[in-house]
Design an enzyme around this catalytic site. Structure first.
Site, PDB file in Angstrom:
ATOM      1  CB  CYS A  20      42.564  48.085  39.904  1.00 49.10           C
ATOM      2  SG  CYS A  20      42.747  46.871  41.028  1.00 49.10           S
ATOM      3  CG  PHE A  42      40.227  48.545  46.190  1.00 48.92           C
ATOM      4  CD1 PHE A  42      39.128  48.646  45.808  1.00 48.92           C
ATOM      5  CD2 PHE A  42      40.984  47.359  46.562  1.00 48.92           C
ATOM      6  CE1 PHE A  42      38.096  47.474  45.843  1.00 48.92           C
ATOM      7  CE2 PHE A  42      40.033  46.176  46.551  1.00 48.92           C
ATOM      8  CZ  PHE A  42      38.694  46.213  46.401  1.00 48.92           C
ATOM      9  CD  GLU A  58      32.557  49.538  34.536  1.00 49.17           C
ATOM     10  OE1 GLU A  58      33.240  49.809  33.755  1.00 49.17           O
ATOM     11  OE2 GLU A  58      32.356  48.616  35.200  1.00 49.17           O
ATOM     12  CG  HIS A 103      37.038  48.079  36.576  1.00 50.50           C
ATOM     13  ND1 HIS A 103      38.309  48.214  36.262  1.00 50.50           N
ATOM     14  CD2 HIS A 103      36.835  47.661  37.641  1.00 50.50           C
ATOM     15  CE1 HIS A 103      38.747  47.891  37.485  1.00 50.50           C
ATOM     16  NE2 HIS A 103      37.859  47.392  38.280  1.00 50.50           N
ATOM     17  CG  HIS A 132      40.444  42.714  38.598  1.00 49.14           C
ATOM     18  ND1 HIS A 132      41.581  43.468  37.918  1.00 49.14           N
ATOM     19  CD2 HIS A 132      39.770  43.657  39.327  1.00 49.14           C
ATOM     20  CE1 HIS A 132      41.545  44.814  38.539  1.00 49.14           C
ATOM     21  NE2 HIS A 132      40.317  44.648  39.328  1.00 49.14           N
ATOM     22  CE  LYS A 142      38.822  44.264  35.652  1.00 52.78           C
ATOM     23  NZ  LYS A 142      38.519  45.263  34.586  1.00 52.78           N
TER      24      LYS A 142
END
Length: 422
Positions: A169, A405, A320, A309, A346, A341
């Site tokens: 990502c 991830f 975050e 994010h 996403h 997002k």
């Protein structure tokens, strides 16, 4: 050699409308493009909502041959590239081909076409020994993600460096950062760079269902993506592409180009911790932010906006928030921070590039996009997430961050174009 690098062209394919204008109108309106999945029958899945692109390849200039040859994600990249090149108003035929390069980020490559073709050659999964005669002649191009960069390079006549960056990502951020580095070190003068992904497919849904990462809020798709809200319960899958024309600063100035932003700093880190897990203190992301600021010659007090994010998972949002506090200190509480997002989902590897576009446009227009669907903040997420409505604000320097991830953490600093020491 350490040359300055600027963005002079932007192209977008995103949920809610193709093109930069439609994208900017959506993300500053607070409207969402999340809806029930329509690309296939998702009845059997736990999460059945997504942010799909209303995309007609022929309408957007692709030939029938290109449409057949290219995976949906590659089609997105091609159309976004065309817009970016037109926006940059750069005559590519006067650029030395060996000084023109391409980087494309993608998390899952040509997943849509690979899955479709496997279903065909295996007769719906019934045959272990597949019949290759049922496959399209371009199947190999769907297998290798390098085909994406090759298609873009052919489109613009690039004979310089070409690469695909796949870091989950953070692929979009990392792809643009790689292109910037190639220009900064003198390996290229112009790069066409960005990212693309079209992951809304049965196999992708099954993967995220298995780890319960995506939201099961199927009865209210419009409000399903709600980063930093106490009621959030997973992210909404998206798709799309953002491509840019990057140039060496002097090259852009000499030809009178419109400059959206300068990329002044970048850093990435990995937590080497867990495939999907994050340490709660946000140390690795904070370190990436700190190093990106150092390269940019910026202090925490200089950051006017943080593009989060903000995936909408409890683990990520808290991680975050902690990272931004750790990196920016007291300034974190004074700096608006929002997640687009919440409106466009996403799109995995593509989203980092799409968020760079949001930052460049925010700098250009002096507007901070909102976090949609944020009505009841998580008490552990106590920063200014710009809930529901966009905010007019003078912006000189912005920060965008990504988390993926595998433990990938990236941070990029963009600044308004202007004179500064090289």
């Amino acid at each position: 050699m350490n040359r300055r690098v600027v963005i002079t062209g932007i192209g977008l394919v995103a949920p809610g409308g193709t093109g930069t204008k439609a994208f900017w109108e959506l993300i500053t309106s607070g409207r969402t493009a999340t809806r029930p999945i329509s690309l296939f029958d998702a009845t059997a899945f736990r999460s059945r909502v997504a942010a799909e692109c209303d995309f007609d390849p022929v309408l957007h200039g692709l030939t029938p041959q290109e449409t057949r040859r290219m995976d949906r994600a590659t089609q997105f990249a091609a159309v976004a590239t065309d817009e970016a090149v037109a926006d940059a108003a750069l005559a590519f035929d006067v650029v030395e081909p060996g000084r023109l390069g391409v980087t494309v980020g993608s998390a899952v490559g040509c997943t849509t076409s690979l899955e479709r073709e496997y279903v065909a050659v295996s007769d719906g999964g019934r045959n272990w020994l597949v019949d290759h005669g049922y496959a399209v002649p371009h199947l190999y191009g769907h297998l290798v993600p390098s085909s994406m960069a090759a298609e873009v390079a052919r489109r613009v006549g690039a004979e310089g460096p070409a690469a695909v960056v796949s870091t989950g990502c953070t692929s979009g951020l990392d792809s643009v950062a790689h292109a910037r580095e190639l220009i900064a070190e003198g390996s290229a003068d112009v790069m066409v760079a960005g990212a693309t992904d079209a992951p809304i497919s049965p196999i992708t849904l099954a993967c995220f269902d298995a780890i319960r990462a995506t939201t099961p809020r199927n009865d209210d798709p419009e409000h399903a993506s709600r980063p930093f809200d106490v009621t959030r319960n997973g992210f909404v899958l998206g798709e799309g592409s953002a491509m840019f024309v990057l140039e060496e600063y002097g090259h852009a100035v000499r030809r009178g180009a419109t400059v959206y932003a300068e990329i002044t700093g970048f850093a990435s880190r990995c937590n080497a911790f867990h495939m999907t897990g994050l340490r709660p203190d946000g140390r690795e992301m904070a370190e990436a932010i700190r190093l990106a600021l150092a390269e940019a010659g910026a202090r925490p007090a200089d950051i006017d906006y943080v593009n989060a994010h903000g995936s909408g998972t409890k683990q990520n949002d808290r991680h975050e928030t902690a990272a931004v506090k750790l990196a920016l200190g007291a300034r974190a509480y004074e700096t608006p921070m929002s997640s687009i997002k919440s409106m466009i989902g996403h799109s995995l590897g593509a989203i980092g590039a799409i968020e760079i576009a949001a930052c460049a446009l925010a700098l250009r227009h002096g507007v901070v996009p909102p976090t949609a669907n944020l009505h009841t903040p998580d008490p552990e997420c106590d920063l200014d997430y710009v809930p529901l409505h966009a905010r007019r604000q003078d912006l000189d320097t912005v920060l965008t961050v990504g988390s993926g991830f595998g433990g990938f953490q990236s941070a990029m600093v963009l600044a308004r174009p202007g004179e500064r020491a090289a």
